[in-house]
Design an enzyme around this catalytic site. Structure first.
Site, mmCIF file in Angstrom:
data_model
loop_
_atom_site.group_PDB
_atom_site.id
_atom_site.type_symbol
_atom_site.label_atom_id
_atom_site.label_comp_id
_atom_site.label_asym_id
_atom_site.label_seq_id
_atom_site.Cartn_x
_atom_site.Cartn_y
_atom_site.Cartn_z
ATOM 1 N N GLY A 25 22.629 98.925 -54.422
ATOM 2 C CA GLY A 25 21.797 99.615 -53.435
ATOM 3 C C GLY A 25 21.288 98.621 -52.408
ATOM 4 O O GLY A 25 20.947 97.498 -52.747
ATOM 5 N N ASP A 166 13.588 98.177 -56.503
ATOM 6 C CA ASP A 166 12.910 98.601 -57.736
ATOM 7 C C ASP A 166 12.011 97.541 -58.363
ATOM 8 O O ASP A 166 11.158 97.858 -59.167
ATOM 9 C CB ASP A 166 13.951 98.988 -58.793
#
Ligand code: ATP
Length: 781
Positions: A25, A166
């Protein structure tokens, strides 16, 4: 500084080829990594390559593996996403895919690869590394490559950088992109709060994080959300009642808005998913609450926008460190990734980190939640406790201290306002209340205390109104008011008498160098006034980041973000007119910290700081360099040039004068302008990082004061003899520590220049100079 690249003519060995790749990502800051690796590699005499589209590019080879030049990465710091592309690559999960990738690397002569991605990408990297000797063997035995061809590539030289929003990798406090995503979330929640409050609504906000609740937790902390759900620490079995109870309580206090934040991977203790819809239904249907509730799923805006200053710093410093790591690695060196612990960039074993990270997901799956929490970094559980203590207030009576241990604690701001001051007070007050202490606001610094101390309505000494304080998590400025006046100016005897009159058991100061100076004065007056023999502690808060005892002060991150955003805009304007240099004056007093860090974040061509001063030779070298650059660059480049100059770098060479000199010397071949952002640098809304750190550090401060108990003034000698009874909390290297004022005053403070004796960040200037291509220049004597 020595910034010139090694002379290639004196080097014998062929240039090492170092490749950089972004994978998984995308996250904000990945471009900063690419820029840093490419330029640092060139600086170190290597050839940089980019692998486009992640592992897919490695498997495809050909045009996906490209040689890069110095100018190819210009302007990269200010771009979001990743400009060299990223992809999910199925082929790389299988051995044949990795075999082709190995072949492509060898065919291109790549000696080392730096991979920036999340835990998946780094797992792939680790697998690739472990398999490498057998892959090479297979390439030879199947006749795809000859023994001679593979000989120089017997060992795979690989370094990982953690790029992920994250913040889920064990062993590093922050992943590249996490604070940018957090900033985006906080911005959105701040927007939602206004409408929630207007309509007295509840909002359920879903944020990213499948196995990691960092974003949800920190967003809850930074915005003062009423309730959060994270994967690592599911709520108790009765979470439905608990949530409604907490929210009911907050509503009873008069709160008009309710914010619940859910990580996308949040479950209950039995592994059942907790969805925004479930929460919404509860809030809407619960008798007594019946809140008008809306759901907002933030989704990909969290990856959006450009990187915050912190991520640009992280990307740049870690990119530089990664290049150093690959160049220093030998055949026996363990494969590492680059981490940050508090304020320290470090190399750590990659394999262990990947394995530890996997354990978290496994622990969650097995419903071993204590284990999952323990596997996260200490900051994570620290912050979880901070969150619980500051929002479930009054609900958890069980952490109240017995009456004889409770203290009356004065809160005071000293100096100029800085982002995070209010968040710190909010957290400190909330913690005091959950422990049964009495937090008292001393308004408008020592000046306010000295002159408006009466009990009249405008008096400076007041108790806090919780409902009001609860709204301060995201507020800029100083709500209790701040003032630069020092206790000696107000009259130290007067201040001592007031402390006695109000029976303060401790003082909690939040501010900059004046606050530091204030504690010093109070401490030195303890011999004369026993009422000053109470614990005193300082939480540094100033955009200048010049408080001895800490490498970080609240507000400096907010300031950097303002400066970086300002410079991005200026740079765009400079690029539009192409041949223009902007000379920007930054604040910071006699500390060049913000100038250098902003320079790191925007890619400045030069930074001038008070610690070095400015000489004619320096200006001369920089002007000459600019002339060269504009001469070579025929106007096709995208980015303008920036020079940052601290307001006190020189008594003579101001931003305006420097711009004038450059313009004069440029002889119309290019332009120069000065620009002064001024008080914009104090920031509007404090940054997410300042807000989160404010909470954590403020609670630590009160916990520190708490260890002394009430009525220390009855035993003045024990306080006088206790060095940490007058202290500063700070981040030093990889830890959070309290330092004794006495030691700091005597050995770490440059009183004349109002800054610490040593500037821990000064070596970062070398990095700015190297990556900005700045020539060597002589320092003033
Ligand atoms: P994020 O989760 O932050 O989006 P990530 O790097 O964890 O980023 P993934 O999609 O898990 O994202 O991994 C990116 C790529 O890394 C995969 O598409 C694959 O090519 C490679 N990869 C991931 N895990 C492995 C593995 N176990 N073995 C080999 N390759 C892997």
């Amino acid at each position: 500084s020595n910034t010139s690249p090694p002379d290639p003519s004196t080097m014998e060995a062929p240039k090492k080829k170092i490749a950089v790749m972004t994978s998984g990502g995308d996250s904000q800051g990945m471009n900063g990594v690419v820029r840093a690796v490419v330029r640092m590699a060139i600086h170190m005499g290597c050839d940089p390559y980019c692998v486009y589209e992640g592992y897919e590019g490695l498997v495809q080879g050909g045009k996906y593996i490209r040689r890069m030049g110095w100018n190819d990465v210009r302007g990269y710091l200010s771009e979001g996403g990743t400009l060299i592309g990223t992809a999910r690559c199925m082929a790389f999960y299988e051995r044949p895919g990795r075999l082709t990738a190995a072949k492509n690397m060898i065919l291109n002569g790549i000696d080392a690869i730096i991979i920036c991605g999340g835990d998946g990408s780094l797992t792939g990297a680790d697998k690739f590394r472990a398999e490498w000797p057998s892959l090479v063997e297979e390439l030879v035995s199947t006749g795809q490559l000859t023994k001679a061809q593979v000989e120089p590539f017997r060992h795979l030289n690989i370094v990982g950088l953690v790029g992920s929003i994250d913040n889920d990798l064990t062993g590093t406090d922050a992943t590249i992109g996490a604070y940018s995503a957090l900033a985006r979330i906080c911005e959105m929640v701040d927007y939602i709060e206004a409408t929630a409050s207007s309509h007295s609504r509840a909002f359920v906000i879903e944020v990213m994080g499948r196995h990691c609740g960092w974003l949800a937790l920190m967003a809850g902390l930074a915005t003062g959300a009423d309730f959060i759900f994270i994967p690592e620490k599911p709520r108790e079995d009765n979470w439905k009642e608990e949530m409604c109870q907490v929210i009911q309580k907050h509503r009873d206090w008069g709160k008009r808005k309710t914010i619940v934040i859910i990580a996308e991977g949040a479950n209950d203790r039995f592994g059942n998913k907790i969805t925004p819809d479930m929460v919404k239904d509860l809030l809407a249907d619960k008798k007594g609450l019946a809140l008008d509730t809306r759901i907002t799923t933030l989704g990909h805006v969290q990856r959006g926008g450009t990187a915050v200053a912190y991520d640009r710093m992280l990307a740049t410093l870690q990119g530089v460190e990664a290049v150093k790591a690959v160049l220093e690695a030998g055949p026996e060196t363990e494969t590492c990734f680059i981490a940050i612990n508090e304020n320290k960039i470090v190399r750590k074993p990659l394999m262990a980190a990947v394995q530890e990270t996997k354990k978290v997901a496994k622990a969650i799956e097995a419903q071993e939640f204590d284990k999952a929490m323990a596997l996260r970094d200490t900051e994570f559980s620290d912050q979880y406790n901070s969150y619980m203590m500051t929002t479930s207030m009054g609900v958890s009576e069980d952490i109240h201290l017995p009456a004889e241990k409770r203290m009356k604690i004065g809160f005071i701001n000293v100096g100029a306002p800085a982002g995070g001051m209010n968040a710190a007070i909010r957290a400190g007050v909330a913690y005091c209340r959950s422990r049964g202490h009495e937090p008292i606001s001393i308004n408008n610094g020592f000046a306010g205390f000295a002159r408006h101390h009466g009990d009249e309505p405008l008096g400076a000494v007041r108790s806090f109104d919780w409902l009001e304080v609860d709204g301060w998590a995201s507020k800029g400025g100083s709500e209790i008011g701040t003032n630069r006046e020092l206790p000696e100016e107000s009259g130290i005897e007067h201040i001592a008498n007031l402390i006695k009159k109000y029976k303060f058991d401790a003082l909690f100061l939040i501010g900059g160098f004046e606050a530091f100076h204030s504690i010093s004065q109070l401490r030195k007056a303890r011999d004369r006034f026993p009422s000053l023999c109470i614990p005193l502690t300082l939480l540094p808060a100033t955009i200048s980041n010049n408080v001895p005892g800490s490498e970080y002060s609240l507000g400096s991150d907010t300031c950097l973000n303002e400066l970086v955003a300002y410079c991005d805009k200026i740079k765009q304007s400079a690029s539009a007119t192409r041949r223009r240099v902007f000379v920007i004056e930054t604040q910071g007093g006699r500390s060049g910290y913000v100038a250098v860090l902003a320079g790191l974040g925007v890619g400045a061509s030069a930074v001038y700081v008070p610690e070095e001063g400015i000489s004619l030779e320096m200006l001369n070298a920089d002007v000459k360099h600019l002339k060269d650059v504009f001469q070579k660059d025929k106007g096709q480049s995208r980015a303008g040039r920036l020079i940052l100059v601290n307001e006190k770098a020189s008594r003579t060479y101001s931003a305006k004068l420097i711009a004038d000199i450059i313009r004069e010397e440029a002889h119309d071949r290019f332009e120069a302008r000065d620009s002064i952002p001024g008080h914009v640098q104090q920031g509007g809304v404090p940054s997410a990082m300042d807000r989160c750190r404010a909470v954590r550090l403020a609670i630590r401060c009160i916990q520190h004061l708490e260890t002394y108990g009430p009525k220390s003034y009855d035993n003045p000698d024990s306080i006088r003899e206790n060095p940490l009874s007058a202290s500063v909390i700070g981040i030093k290297g990889a830890s959070v520590v309290f330092s004794a004022m006495k030691d700091l005053e005597e050995t770490e403070t440059d009183w004349k220049n109002r800054r610490p004796m040593t500037a821990h960040w000064l070596n970062l200037k070398t990095t700015v100079d190297i990556l900005g291509g700045r020539p060597d220049y002589p320092l003033p004597e």
